[in-house]
Design an enzyme around this catalytic site. Structure first.
Site, mmCIF file in Angstrom:
data_model
loop_
_atom_site.group_PDB
_atom_site.id
_atom_site.type_symbol
_atom_site.label_atom_id
_atom_site.label_comp_id
_atom_site.label_asym_id
_atom_site.label_seq_id
_atom_site.Cartn_x
_atom_site.Cartn_y
_atom_site.Cartn_z
ATOM 1 N N SER A 183 5.732 -2.142 -7.088
ATOM 2 C CA SER A 183 6.254 -2.557 -5.797
ATOM 3 C C SER A 183 7.426 -3.532 -5.982
ATOM 4 O O SER A 183 8.408 -3.195 -6.612
ATOM 5 C CB SER A 183 5.131 -3.145 -4.940
ATOM 6 O OG SER A 183 5.558 -3.314 -3.614
ATOM 7 N N ASP A 412 3.510 7.965 -1.635
ATOM 8 C CA ASP A 412 3.839 6.606 -1.206
ATOM 9 C C ASP A 412 4.974 6.648 -0.209
ATOM 10 O O ASP A 412 6.038 7.199 -0.490
ATOM 11 C CB ASP A 412 4.233 5.770 -2.424
ATOM 12 C CG ASP A 412 4.690 4.377 -2.046
ATOM 13 O OD1 ASP A 412 4.242 3.865 -1.002
ATOM 14 O OD2 ASP A 412 5.485 3.788 -2.802
ATOM 15 N N HIS A 465 1.023 4.239 -3.333
ATOM 16 C CA HIS A 465 1.831 3.121 -3.813
ATOM 17 C C HIS A 465 1.209 2.455 -5.040
ATOM 18 O O HIS A 465 1.907 2.085 -5.975
ATOM 19 C CB HIS A 465 1.967 2.103 -2.670
ATOM 20 C CG HIS A 465 2.986 1.038 -2.903
ATOM 21 N ND1 HIS A 465 4.326 1.305 -3.048
ATOM 22 C CD2 HIS A 465 2.864 -0.317 -3.001
ATOM 23 C CE1 HIS A 465 4.987 0.161 -3.213
ATOM 24 N NE2 HIS A 465 4.121 -0.829 -3.201
#
Length: 488
Positions: A183, A412, A465
């Site tokens: 991320s 994601d 994610h």
């Protein structure tokens, strides 16, 4: 007989590991874990490394070190960083690739139960989980002003942490060292790697045996990341052909920061269609805390990768969560802002475990009266975004021979793989392996494309994610093969 032989083998390995970590600081060894019964699969250490703060005071960065279950004296050491900015790396420890799987306790209010994770990344490497920057997770400062930071200060502090950590554990200096994260760690990892490389070049001691880095579903470039959402939504069947054609006609392929009202109106139709989805995994339900319903239901919200920015005070122009067509963060109600839950994410198990004082004592963490309550994403960090694109960092690192694995869960919505695939291709490196599938357990687990300069882009089929959370077996597979320099 077989059981006895296995028990003796485990005991011998643990003894050898203890001998190998002979220089570890006194008091850092973890002897038992509340919620877990049985023998730890490898040696665990944890504690604080103190840094000089700015402008005053000290910063205390918390780490949790899991020695490799295979060969800790030779296996790579991998630093793990969760993103945010402002989210704890215990997210990775508890929910992704840590040594344990966490389950709810048998009775209400009891500690979560911990069981060995068969797909822990510590099967093949030692993992160093770090709560960074200061103010995140169990890290804290004796001066609240030290909770103001940014991309460059975070990289500088984490590099200073590494230099001190390797002085505490000099027996690991010869091990290959990698930096990894997901991320917003798409910013943390290359900026930190660059600081480490600069330290190596200048002869900074101790000399870290840095070999490369891994980034999962990481941000990299404002344009590539945000421009990828419309093609992703269409390719995944989340918007109609009519909406996509209207976007193409009015935006001409430039979906980020619309230049016309017609383009903006059509992009809003895209985000309206996506508004009720779990942005971290479009296949998964969106977990609802009652106090965050208003956050999750905001219509027309341009969900970029980082809904966490709702809960971390951040300035800077990049990748911000904003209503389309105007700048500024989405306003929250007092009730929603007070909970600091990340939308769609259930953090109950980690919150219960890490806010238990017996757990904190066992892992050598400061009590809540000193370090504050643990939250998956901090509400006290004031973060300034300072880097608009990480592509020059990636070019600089890979051109010097450092290995890079850029991986993406293909479901994601926060950082769509379409953007990551595009920016890795934009670096202009020669393709060494054309787009092909890769296998795990004799099944297609995803696709990859390998480039010159030791750069590989890889996606994981059906993952969101947080890739190891959704596809633990496949994640350990590509991770171990890449670290061991075997063909994925």
């Amino acid at each position: 007989m077989k059981v006895l032989r296995f028990a003796c083998t485990v005991a011998l390995l643990q003894f050898l590991c203890l001998v190998a970590i002979r220089a570890a600081p006194e008091g850092s060894l973890i002897r038992s874990i509340p919620g877990f019964t049985g023998r730890l699969p490898s040696v665990h250490h944890s504690g604080y490394v103190s840094l000089n703060g700015k402008p005053t005071g000290k910063k205390f960065l918390f780490y949790y070190f899991v020695a490799s279950q295979r060969n800790p004296s030779k296996d790579p050491i991998v630093l793990w960083l969760n993103g945010g900015p402002g989210c704890s790396s215990f997210d990775g420890f508890v929910y992704e690739h840590g040594p344990f799987n966490f389950q709810a306790g048998q009775s209400k209010g009891s500690l979560p139960e911990l069981h060995l994770n068969p797909f822990s990344w510590s099967k093949v490497s030692s993992i160093l989980y770090l709560d960074s920057p200061c103010g995140v997770g169990l890290s804290y400062s004796d001066d609240p002003k030290n909770y103001a930071t940014g991309d460059f200060q975070t990289a500088s502090d984490t590099h200073a942490f590494l230099l001190k950590w390797f002085k505490l554990y000099p027996e690991f200096l010869s091990n290959p060292f990698y930096i990894s994260g997901e991320s917003y760690a798409g910013v943390y990892v290359p900026t930190l790697a660059s600081a480490v490389v600069e330290g190596i070049r200048s002869g900074q001691q101790p000399l870290i045996n840095f070999k490369g880095y891994l980034v999962g579903n990481g941000v990299a470039d404002e344009y590539f990341d945000n421009n990828a959402i419309v093609p992703f939504a269409f390719g995944m069947g989340l918007i109609s052909n009519d909406i996509f054609q209207a976007c193409q006609k009015t935006c001409k392929g430039k979906y980020y920061n619309p230049r016309s009202q017609a383009c903006s109106n059509n992009i809003n139709r895209v985000y309206q269609a996506l508004s009720d989805l779990n942005p971290y995994d479009i296949l998964e339900p969106c977990y609802q805390y009652s106090s965050t319903k208003e956050v999750n239901k905001l219509e027309g919200l341009n969900w970029t990768f980082m809904s966490q920015k709702h809960f971390t005070k951040i300035s800077g122009p990049r990748w911000s969560v904003r209503p389309l067509g105007r700048d500024g963060r989405v306003p929250l109600t007092q009730q929603a802002a007070a909970t600091f839950h990340v939308p769609c994410i259930n953090d109950d198990l980690a919150t219960a475990w890490l806010n238990n004082e017996s757990v904190r004592k066992a892992i050598h963490a400061a009590p809540a009266t000193v370090a504050g309550r643990w939250m998956i994403c901090s509400d006290r960090v004031e973060y300034s975004g300072e880097v608009d694109t990480l592509i020059p960092y990636h070019k600089n690192l890979t051109s010097q021979g450092y290995r890079a694995l850029i991986y993406s869960g293909d479901h994601d919505r926060m950082v769509p793989f379409t953007g990551t695939q595009a920016w890795t291709r934009s670096m202009g490196y020669k393709i060494i392996e054309e787009w092909r599938s890769w296998l795990s357990n004799e099944q297609v687990a995803g696709f990859l494309q390998a480039y010159d300069k030791n750069l590989t882009f890889l996606n994981i089929k059906g993952a969101g994610h947080m890739v190891p959370q959704y596809k633990p077996m496949e994640s350990l597979d590509f991770y171990s093969r890449w670290l061991d320099r075997k063909k994925i």
